[in-house]
Design an enzyme around this catalytic site. Structure first.
Site, PDB file in Angstrom:
ATOM      1  N   SER A   1     -19.148  15.040 -31.089  1.00 53.22           N
ATOM      2  CA  SER A   1     -18.634  13.747 -30.621  1.00 53.22           C
ATOM      3  C   SER A   1     -17.621  14.001 -29.516  1.00 53.22           C
ATOM      4  CB  SER A   1     -17.928  13.019 -31.775  1.00 53.22           C
ATOM      5  OG  SER A   1     -17.198  11.900 -31.292  1.00 53.22           O
TER       6      SER A   1
ATOM      7  N   TYR B   1     -11.144  12.864 -38.378  1.00 54.00           N
ATOM      8  CA  TYR B   1     -12.481  12.796 -37.761  1.00 54.00           C
ATOM      9  C   TYR B   1     -12.512  13.651 -36.491  1.00 54.00           C
ATOM     10  CZ  TYR B   1     -16.780  11.007 -35.737  1.00 54.00           C
ATOM     11  OH  TYR B   1     -18.035  10.924 -35.180  1.00 54.00           O
TER      12      TYR B   1
HETATM   13  P1  NDP Z   1     -24.989   6.013 -38.958  1.00 57.99           P
HETATM   14  O1  NDP Z   1     -23.921   5.563 -39.895  1.00 57.99           O
HETATM   15  O2  NDP Z   1     -26.025   5.050 -38.540  1.00 57.99           O
HETATM   16  O3  NDP Z   1     -25.714   7.299 -39.552  1.00 57.99           O
HETATM   17  C1  NDP Z   1     -25.039   8.264 -40.319  1.00 57.99           C
HETATM   18  C2  NDP Z   1     -26.081   9.042 -41.096  1.00 57.99           C
HETATM   19  O4  NDP Z   1     -25.437  10.111 -41.813  1.00 57.99           O
HETATM   20  C3  NDP Z   1     -26.777   8.169 -42.131  1.00 57.99           C
HETATM   21  O5  NDP Z   1     -28.155   8.479 -42.137  1.00 57.99           O
HETATM   22  C4  NDP Z   1     -26.129   8.581 -43.443  1.00 57.99           C
HETATM   23  O6  NDP Z   1     -27.071   8.439 -44.489  1.00 57.99           O
HETATM   24  C5  NDP Z   1     -25.856  10.062 -43.164  1.00 57.99           C
HETATM   25  N1  NDP Z   1     -24.854  10.637 -44.043  1.00 57.99           N
HETATM   26  C6  NDP Z   1     -23.528  10.363 -44.102  1.00 57.99           C
HETATM   27  N2  NDP Z   1     -22.942  11.090 -45.069  1.00 57.99           N
HETATM   28  C7  NDP Z   1     -23.943  11.848 -45.632  1.00 57.99           C
HETATM   29  C8  NDP Z   1     -23.978  12.791 -46.682  1.00 57.99           C
HETATM   30  N3  NDP Z   1     -22.883  13.115 -47.382  1.00 57.99           N
HETATM   31  N4  NDP Z   1     -25.148  13.391 -46.983  1.00 57.99           N
HETATM   32  C9  NDP Z   1     -26.280  13.071 -46.277  1.00 57.99           C
HETATM   33  N5  NDP Z   1     -26.307  12.176 -45.289  1.00 57.99           N
HETATM   34  C10 NDP Z   1     -25.147  11.578 -44.975  1.00 57.99           C
HETATM   35  O7  NDP Z   1     -24.206   6.572 -37.674  1.00 57.99           O
HETATM   36  P2  NDP Z   1     -24.680   7.462 -36.431  1.00 57.99           P
HETATM   37  O8  NDP Z   1     -26.140   7.544 -36.342  1.00 57.99           O
HETATM   38  O9  NDP Z   1     -23.920   6.966 -35.271  1.00 57.99           O
HETATM   39  O10 NDP Z   1     -24.040   8.864 -36.842  1.00 57.99           O
HETATM   40  C11 NDP Z   1     -24.761  10.076 -36.816  1.00 57.99           C
HETATM   41  C12 NDP Z   1     -23.813  11.181 -36.393  1.00 57.99           C
HETATM   42  O11 NDP Z   1     -23.354  10.924 -35.080  1.00 57.99           O
HETATM   43  C13 NDP Z   1     -22.563  11.334 -37.243  1.00 57.99           C
HETATM   44  O12 NDP Z   1     -22.317  12.714 -37.424  1.00 57.99           O
HETATM   45  C14 NDP Z   1     -21.470  10.702 -36.394  1.00 57.99           C
HETATM   46  O13 NDP Z   1     -20.208  11.236 -36.665  1.00 57.99           O
HETATM   47  C15 NDP Z   1     -21.959  11.085 -35.010  1.00 57.99           C
HETATM   48  N6  NDP Z   1     -21.467  10.307 -33.879  1.00 57.99           N
HETATM   49  C16 NDP Z   1     -21.624   8.946 -33.821  1.00 57.99           C
HETATM   50  C17 NDP Z   1     -21.190   8.249 -32.699  1.00 57.99           C
HETATM   51  C18 NDP Z   1     -21.295   6.758 -32.571  1.00 57.99           C
HETATM   52  O14 NDP Z   1     -20.527   6.159 -31.803  1.00 57.99           O
HETATM   53  N7  NDP Z   1     -22.199   6.106 -33.286  1.00 57.99           N
HETATM   54  C19 NDP Z   1     -20.628   8.957 -31.543  1.00 57.99           C
HETATM   55  C20 NDP Z   1     -20.515  10.377 -31.712  1.00 57.99           C
HETATM   56  C21 NDP Z   1     -20.946  11.010 -32.830  1.00 57.99           C
HETATM   57  P3  NDP Z   1     -26.774   7.969 -45.996  1.00 57.99           P
HETATM   58  O15 NDP Z   1     -25.601   7.032 -45.966  1.00 57.99           O
HETATM   59  O16 NDP Z   1     -28.060   7.326 -46.400  1.00 57.99           O
HETATM   60  O17 NDP Z   1     -26.497   9.245 -46.729  1.00 57.99           O
HETATM   61  C1  8X3 Z   2     -17.821   8.539 -32.512  1.00 61.50           C
HETATM   62  C2  8X3 Z   2     -17.146   8.258 -31.222  1.00 61.50           C
HETATM   63  O1  8X3 Z   2     -14.913   7.661 -30.141  1.00 61.50           O
HETATM   64  O2  8X3 Z   2     -15.554   6.441 -32.160  1.00 61.50           O
HETATM   65  O3  8X3 Z   2     -17.801   9.891 -32.771  1.00 61.50           O
HETATM   66  O4  8X3 Z   2     -14.822   8.722 -32.301  1.00 61.50           O
HETATM   67  S1  8X3 Z   2     -15.524   7.769 -31.477  1.00 61.50           S
END
Ligand code: NDP
Ligand code: 8X3
Length: 273
Positions: free
Chosen positions: A158, A171
């Site tokens: 991220s 985070y």
């Molecule tokens: P979502 O919340 O849509 O997806 C998160 C995914 O992670 C879900 O499928 C959830 O599935 C899974 N997850 C969370 N905890 C667990 C666990 N303990 N075991 C297995 N699966 C888990 O968000 P995003 O798609 O945006 O997030 C995906 C990744 O991208 C994350 O690592 C997030 O930090 C990162 N990210 C997101 C950004 C954004 O702005 N959206 C920007 C930068 C990075 P379930 O709950 O079914 O287990």
């Molecule tokens: C998700 C992007 O800026 O909300 O990783 O942390 S931010």
């Protein structure tokens, strides 16, 4: 022959790469980036192994993927528990002896509290999923990742791992640690032919903010107010591009942000009604 690879082996990659006999394992595949990546890789012809905690959502993603004709299998996975990761990897190994792409995507943020107001349970969950979960899954899957065949480990970081912000301490810390783990793996696997890279997005419209604010959708919507954020497909296409480079090309790190977001604190917002 270059580095043990025939020229024929090298030319099967790149834009015309054949994904048909390749397996891609994705954590956090029940929504957002993981679900979009599953669809993008199966559209390209790959088979996918999907893990997350919500089985019903995984089933929906797998069903959409199968419409491409590819195989899409799913199994419950909690990356925060070693026993769950072990069971998941055993399950994955029953489908294929080789995982060509591992996408460590599971994770997210909980809360936007200052350190002074932070809660142990949020901190521990973020460390478990984003940081230890990534390490556990990688350790478990590594024996299935073939050497010298253009395999890739792609970790989702991220922009929070590049720059800290108020309320993001833990985070930001775990996403900074993701970059360190990625760099260590890149060094440890040098010589195996396994590529290692990090894709580090900025603001993207997924369930991320709904989860962060525990279902407070009005607060989550404020994050994207007046902005055109990234969408999950932007990340999925970039992951597919990274994994489709020729085997001698390792994309170490990509930072991808909405055009409206010049930096974490510098976001252009249009007037809204
Ligand atoms: P979502 O919340 O849509 O997806 C998160 C995914 O992670 C879900 O499928 C959830 O599935 C899974 N997850 C969370 N905890 C667990 C666990 N303990 N075991 C297995 N699966 C888990 O968000 P995003 O798609 O945006 O997030 C995906 C990744 O991208 C994350 O690592 C997030 O930090 C990162 N990210 C997101 C950004 C954004 O702005 N959206 C920007 C930068 C990075 P379930 O709950 O079914 O287990
Ligand atoms: C998700 C992007 O800026 O909300 O990783 O942390 S931010």
């Amino acid at each position: 022959m270059i580095g043990g690879l025939s020229s024929a082996g090298r030319t099967s990659y790149g834009p015309g790469m054949q994904w048909n006999d390749r397996w891609v394992l994705i954590t956090g595949a029940s929504s957002g980036f993981g679900a979009a990546a599953a669809e993008a890789f199966t559209r390209a012809g790959a088979h996918v192994l999907l893990g997350a905690r919500r089985r019903d959502r995984l089933a929906q993603v797998a069903e959409a993927c199968r419409k491409t004709g590819a195989r899409a299998e799913f199994h419950e996975l909690d990356v925060a528990a070693t026993s769950s990761v072990t069971e998941f990897v055993d399950w994955a190994g029953s489908f294929t002896p080789h995982v060509d792409v591992l996408i460590n995507n599971a994770g997210g943020a909980l809360g936007l509290d200052t350190v002074a107001a932070g809660r142990d349970e949020d901190w521990e969950a973020m460390v478990q999923s984003n940081l230890l979960g990534l390490a556990r899954v990688t350790r478990g899957v590594l024996p299935l990742i073939p050497h010298h065949r253009g395999a890739s480990i792609l970790n989702i970081g991220s922009i929070a791992g590049h720059q800290a912000y108020e309320g993001g301490s833990i985070y930001c810390g775990v996403k900074a640690a993701e970059r360190s783990i990625t760099q260590a793996l890149r060094l440890e696997l040098n010589g195996t032919g396994i590529r290692v890279g990090s894709l580090d997005p900025g603001m993207a419209l997924t369930e991320f903010s709904d989860v962060r604010f525990r279902g407070d959708t009005a607060r989550a919507a404020q994050v994207y107010r007046g902005v055109e954020p990234l969408v999950a497909q932007d990340i999925a296409e970039t992951l597919l591009w990274m994994a489709s480079r020729p085997p001698h090309v390792n994309i170490d790190e990509i930072v991808i942000k909405p055009t409206d977001q010049a930096a974490i604190h510098k976001v252009h917002r249009r007037a809204t009604a």
